[in-house]
Design a protein around this motif. Structure first.
Motif, PDB file in Angstrom:
ATOM      1  N   CYS A 241       9.198  26.954  -7.285  1.00  0.00           N
ATOM      2  CA  CYS A 241      10.598  27.318  -7.091  1.00  0.00           C
ATOM      3  C   CYS A 241      10.913  27.326  -5.605  1.00  0.00           C
ATOM      4  O   CYS A 241      10.119  27.816  -4.791  1.00  0.00           O
ATOM      5  CB  CYS A 241      10.852  28.705  -7.690  1.00  0.00           C
ATOM      6  SG  CYS A 241      12.509  29.370  -7.419  1.00  0.00           S
ATOM      7  N   GLU A 243      13.062  28.803  -2.525  1.00  0.00           N
ATOM      8  CA  GLU A 243      13.827  29.973  -2.119  1.00  0.00           C
ATOM      9  C   GLU A 243      14.852  29.504  -1.088  1.00  0.00           C
ATOM     10  O   GLU A 243      14.565  29.430   0.104  1.00  0.00           O
ATOM     11  CB  GLU A 243      12.906  31.034  -1.517  1.00  0.00           C
ATOM     12  CG  GLU A 243      11.753  31.448  -2.416  1.00  0.00           C
ATOM     13  CD  GLU A 243      10.601  32.078  -1.655  1.00  0.00           C
ATOM     14  OE1 GLU A 243       9.593  32.428  -2.304  1.00  0.00           O
ATOM     15  OE2 GLU A 243      10.689  32.205  -0.410  1.00  0.00           O
ATOM     16  N   PHE A 265      20.763  21.002  -4.124  1.00  0.00           N
ATOM     17  CA  PHE A 265      20.896  21.534  -5.480  1.00  0.00           C
ATOM     18  C   PHE A 265      20.929  20.413  -6.520  1.00  0.00           C
ATOM     19  O   PHE A 265      20.271  20.512  -7.565  1.00  0.00           O
ATOM     20  CB  PHE A 265      22.159  22.393  -5.585  1.00  0.00           C
ATOM     21  CG  PHE A 265      21.996  23.772  -5.007  1.00  0.00           C
ATOM     22  CD1 PHE A 265      21.589  24.833  -5.802  1.00  0.00           C
ATOM     23  CD2 PHE A 265      22.243  24.009  -3.664  1.00  0.00           C
ATOM     24  CE1 PHE A 265      21.432  26.109  -5.278  1.00  0.00           C
ATOM     25  CE2 PHE A 265      22.095  25.285  -3.126  1.00  0.00           C
ATOM     26  CZ  PHE A 265      21.687  26.334  -3.927  1.00  0.00           C
ATOM     27  N   LEU A 269      17.988  20.238  -9.324  1.00  0.00           N
ATOM     28  CA  LEU A 269      18.360  20.489 -10.711  1.00  0.00           C
ATOM     29  C   LEU A 269      18.123  19.265 -11.582  1.00  0.00           C
ATOM     30  O   LEU A 269      17.683  19.380 -12.734  1.00  0.00           O
ATOM     31  CB  LEU A 269      19.812  20.944 -10.785  1.00  0.00           C
ATOM     32  CG  LEU A 269      20.096  22.308 -10.125  1.00  0.00           C
ATOM     33  CD1 LEU A 269      21.587  22.591 -10.056  1.00  0.00           C
ATOM     34  CD2 LEU A 269      19.370  23.426 -10.859  1.00  0.00           C
ATOM     35  N   ASP A 274      13.323  24.489  -9.994  1.00  0.00           N
ATOM     36  CA  ASP A 274      14.123  25.700  -9.924  1.00  0.00           C
ATOM     37  C   ASP A 274      14.468  26.071  -8.486  1.00  0.00           C
ATOM     38  O   ASP A 274      13.672  25.845  -7.557  1.00  0.00           O
ATOM     39  CB  ASP A 274      13.384  26.874 -10.561  1.00  0.00           C
ATOM     40  CG  ASP A 274      13.365  26.805 -12.083  1.00  0.00           C
ATOM     41  OD1 ASP A 274      14.230  26.106 -12.645  1.00  0.00           O
ATOM     42  OD2 ASP A 274      12.495  27.450 -12.690  1.00  0.00           O
ATOM     43  N   ILE A 275      15.641  26.676  -8.318  1.00  0.00           N
ATOM     44  CA  ILE A 275      16.070  27.224  -7.033  1.00  0.00           C
ATOM     45  C   ILE A 275      16.469  28.678  -7.251  1.00  0.00           C
ATOM     46  O   ILE A 275      17.213  28.997  -8.184  1.00  0.00           O
ATOM     47  CB  ILE A 275      17.271  26.449  -6.460  1.00  0.00           C
ATOM     48  CG1 ILE A 275      16.836  25.057  -5.997  1.00  0.00           C
ATOM     49  CG2 ILE A 275      17.905  27.207  -5.282  1.00  0.00           C
ATOM     50  CD1 ILE A 275      17.983  24.201  -5.472  1.00  0.00           C
ATOM     51  N   ALA A 276      15.971  29.549  -6.392  1.00  0.00           N
ATOM     52  CA  ALA A 276      16.449  30.928  -6.315  1.00  0.00           C
ATOM     53  C   ALA A 276      17.286  31.047  -5.045  1.00  0.00           C
ATOM     54  O   ALA A 276      16.823  30.697  -3.959  1.00  0.00           O
ATOM     55  CB  ALA A 276      15.277  31.903  -6.279  1.00  0.00           C
ATOM     56  N   ILE A 277      18.506  31.519  -5.187  1.00  0.00           N
ATOM     57  CA  ILE A 277      19.396  31.686  -4.037  1.00  0.00           C
ATOM     58  C   ILE A 277      19.083  33.027  -3.378  1.00  0.00           C
ATOM     59  O   ILE A 277      19.047  34.064  -4.045  1.00  0.00           O
ATOM     60  CB  ILE A 277      20.875  31.623  -4.472  1.00  0.00           C
ATOM     61  CG1 ILE A 277      21.164  30.273  -5.137  1.00  0.00           C
ATOM     62  CG2 ILE A 277      21.803  31.853  -3.283  1.00  0.00           C
ATOM     63  CD1 ILE A 277      22.468  30.245  -5.908  1.00  0.00           C
ATOM     64  N   TYR A 293      26.428  33.616  -3.142  1.00  0.00           N
ATOM     65  CA  TYR A 293      26.866  33.010  -4.401  1.00  0.00           C
ATOM     66  C   TYR A 293      28.305  32.495  -4.259  1.00  0.00           C
ATOM     67  O   TYR A 293      28.618  31.356  -4.638  1.00  0.00           O
ATOM     68  CB  TYR A 293      26.834  34.038  -5.536  1.00  0.00           C
ATOM     69  CG  TYR A 293      25.486  34.600  -5.901  1.00  0.00           C
ATOM     70  CD1 TYR A 293      24.301  33.923  -5.616  1.00  0.00           C
ATOM     71  CD2 TYR A 293      25.391  35.829  -6.559  1.00  0.00           C
ATOM     72  CE1 TYR A 293      23.074  34.450  -5.974  1.00  0.00           C
ATOM     73  CE2 TYR A 293      24.162  36.364  -6.927  1.00  0.00           C
ATOM     74  CZ  TYR A 293      23.012  35.673  -6.631  1.00  0.00           C
ATOM     75  OH  TYR A 293      21.802  36.195  -6.991  1.00  0.00           O
ATOM     76  N   GLU A 306      25.431  26.377 -12.993  1.00  0.00           N
ATOM     77  CA  GLU A 306      24.292  26.188 -12.089  1.00  0.00           C
ATOM     78  C   GLU A 306      23.937  27.489 -11.373  1.00  0.00           C
ATOM     79  O   GLU A 306      22.760  27.779 -11.132  1.00  0.00           O
ATOM     80  CB  GLU A 306      24.614  25.080 -11.096  1.00  0.00           C
ATOM     81  CG  GLU A 306      24.682  23.706 -11.753  1.00  0.00           C
ATOM     82  CD  GLU A 306      25.331  22.647 -10.879  1.00  0.00           C
ATOM     83  OE1 GLU A 306      25.093  21.444 -11.120  1.00  0.00           O
ATOM     84  OE2 GLU A 306      26.100  23.013  -9.953  1.00  0.00           O
ATOM     85  N   CYS A 310      20.337  29.442 -11.460  1.00  0.00           N
ATOM     86  CA  CYS A 310      19.607  29.905 -10.273  1.00  0.00           C
ATOM     87  C   CYS A 310      19.316  31.401 -10.360  1.00  0.00           C
ATOM     88  O   CYS A 310      18.238  31.857  -9.958  1.00  0.00           O
ATOM     89  CB  CYS A 310      20.401  29.600  -9.009  1.00  0.00           C
ATOM     90  SG  CYS A 310      20.538  27.833  -8.619  1.00  0.00           S
ATOM     91  N   GLN A 311      20.259  32.173 -10.886  1.00  0.00           N
ATOM     92  CA  GLN A 311      20.030  33.609 -11.056  1.00  0.00           C
ATOM     93  C   GLN A 311      18.930  33.865 -12.083  1.00  0.00           C
ATOM     94  O   GLN A 311      18.091  34.753 -11.898  1.00  0.00           O
ATOM     95  CB  GLN A 311      21.332  34.294 -11.470  1.00  0.00           C
ATOM     96  CG  GLN A 311      22.380  34.318 -10.356  1.00  0.00           C
ATOM     97  CD  GLN A 311      23.736  34.795 -10.834  1.00  0.00           C
ATOM     98  OE1 GLN A 311      24.072  34.667 -12.019  1.00  0.00           O
ATOM     99  NE2 GLN A 311      24.538  35.325  -9.929  1.00  0.00           N
TER     100      GLN A 311
END
Length: 348
Positions: A241, A243, A265, A269, A274-277, A293, A306, A310-311
């Protein structure tokens, strides 16, 4: 209502300008005597820098006052703000414990004192009035000797009640001359069963594919989709993932426009990465997680579906989140109205 997970928050950069100003006024006014007033200090503290190295120098301003005695003061305000203003249910705090030890001690004495630092941060993070699940990520550092960095890995293994992972920080452009050393340290960490993340592929100068197989998450990593998209299938297969900390790249001069993240992104995707904001340094930026966000949505970098993905990814990749679902899913079950017994019988 606590709903979000923050996976990349530095202890040094988490102090918002007003809190830091008040601390300096009361305890270290020599650090702000060159500023005419708070507005001048805030401008200095939060304005963009030209390079990542210049940006990281700001951490030393806070690290110098985050000692065993003062850490509870700063951690309390971090947790309070995260709960009240950011709706965080989960927070990973990362920092280099050696840089909070007493500078007058010898290296071996400072290594011993790191355990006390971890305990102080761990205990200060557990606040019944602000119920956030917290854990620590201990950062090795590009400017610390091998002996200290290995001791940080050992400490992470010894303090699992407070520590969930290890990281490497200090500017990803500085790893090159010691790359084999960091590979060995990460291999050692994995052999101890530790979770791993690392500041990598943040800038074009910080691209080291040799380290990628040892990381469970990648701190920033934006240069992979931007410059090396051929690596994305490997990241997806390893379930790694990214960050991503949007405001950081404007503050460090890495990107000129946040809209450049749309390609990050989109490519991630599409590739199943995966991306965590995250915020990285919410204090230095004066930007909290919900505003990250909002900025991404307002600039059409991502859409609401999207954002939710991410959440969800943030909780899925959280090293110490103890539940199977994110809080929103748990709340859905609690908020469903219960039907009378007779109605349930009729439905059957």
């Amino acid at each position: 209502m606590a709903l979000y997970a923050e996976l990349h928050r530095h202890l040094g950069g988490s102090v918002v300008p007003r809190v830091l100003w008040r601390y300096f006024q009361r305890h270290a006014d020599d650090k702000i005597e060159r500023f005419a007033d708070y507005a001048a200090f805030e401008d200095f503290y939060t304005r963009p820098r030209n390079t990542l190295d210049e940006y990281l120098e700001l951490h030393t301003l806070v690290e110098s006052v985050q000692t065993i005695e003062t850490l509870p003061y700063f951690v309390y305000r971090l947790i309070r703000g995260a709960y009240i203003f950011e709706n965080l249910a989960y927070l990973e705090i990362r920092y280099t414990p050696y840089l909070r030890t007493s500078e007058h001690l010898t290296q071996s004495q400072r290594i011993e004192q790191m355990a006390e630092i971890v305990d102080v941060v761990g205990k200060a993070s557990q606040l019944s009035e602000y119920p956030i699940v917290t854990s620590q990520i201990l950062c090795m550092h590009s400017r610390l000797p091998y002996e200290v960095n290995r001791a940080i890995v050992d400490l992470a293994a010894q303090k699992r009640e407070y520590v969930c992972a290890v990281d490497v920080a200090g500017g990803d452009g500085h790893y090159a001359e010691r790359l084999e050393e960091f590979v060995q340290l990460y291999a050692y960490a994995r052999s101890l069963g530790l979770n791993t993340t690392g500041h990598l592929y943040e800038t074009p100068a910080g691209c080291y594919p040799e380290l990628l197989p040892y990381l469970m998450r990648i701190g920033h990593g934006i240069q992979i989709p931007l410059l090396h998209p051929e690596l994305l299938p490997d990241l997806a297969s390893r379930q790694q993932c990214l960050e991503v900390c949007p405001t950081t790249y404007l503050k460090t001069g890495t990107l000129q426009d946040m809209r450049q993240l749309k390609l990050v992104f989109d490519r991630c995707l599409d590739a199943g990465v995966d991306i965590a904001i995250c915020t990285d340094n919410a204090g230095l930026h004066n930007v909290r997680l919900p505003f990250e966000y909002e900025n991404l949505l307002t600039l059409d970098i991502i859409d609401f579906d999207e954002l939710q993905a991410c959440q969800d990814a943030a909780f899925r990749h959280a090293f110490a989140w103890p539940y199977g679902d994110r809080p929103a899913s748990l709340l859905n079950g609690l908020l469903k109205p219960s039907l009378p017994t007779g109605v349930l019988a009729m439905q059957d």
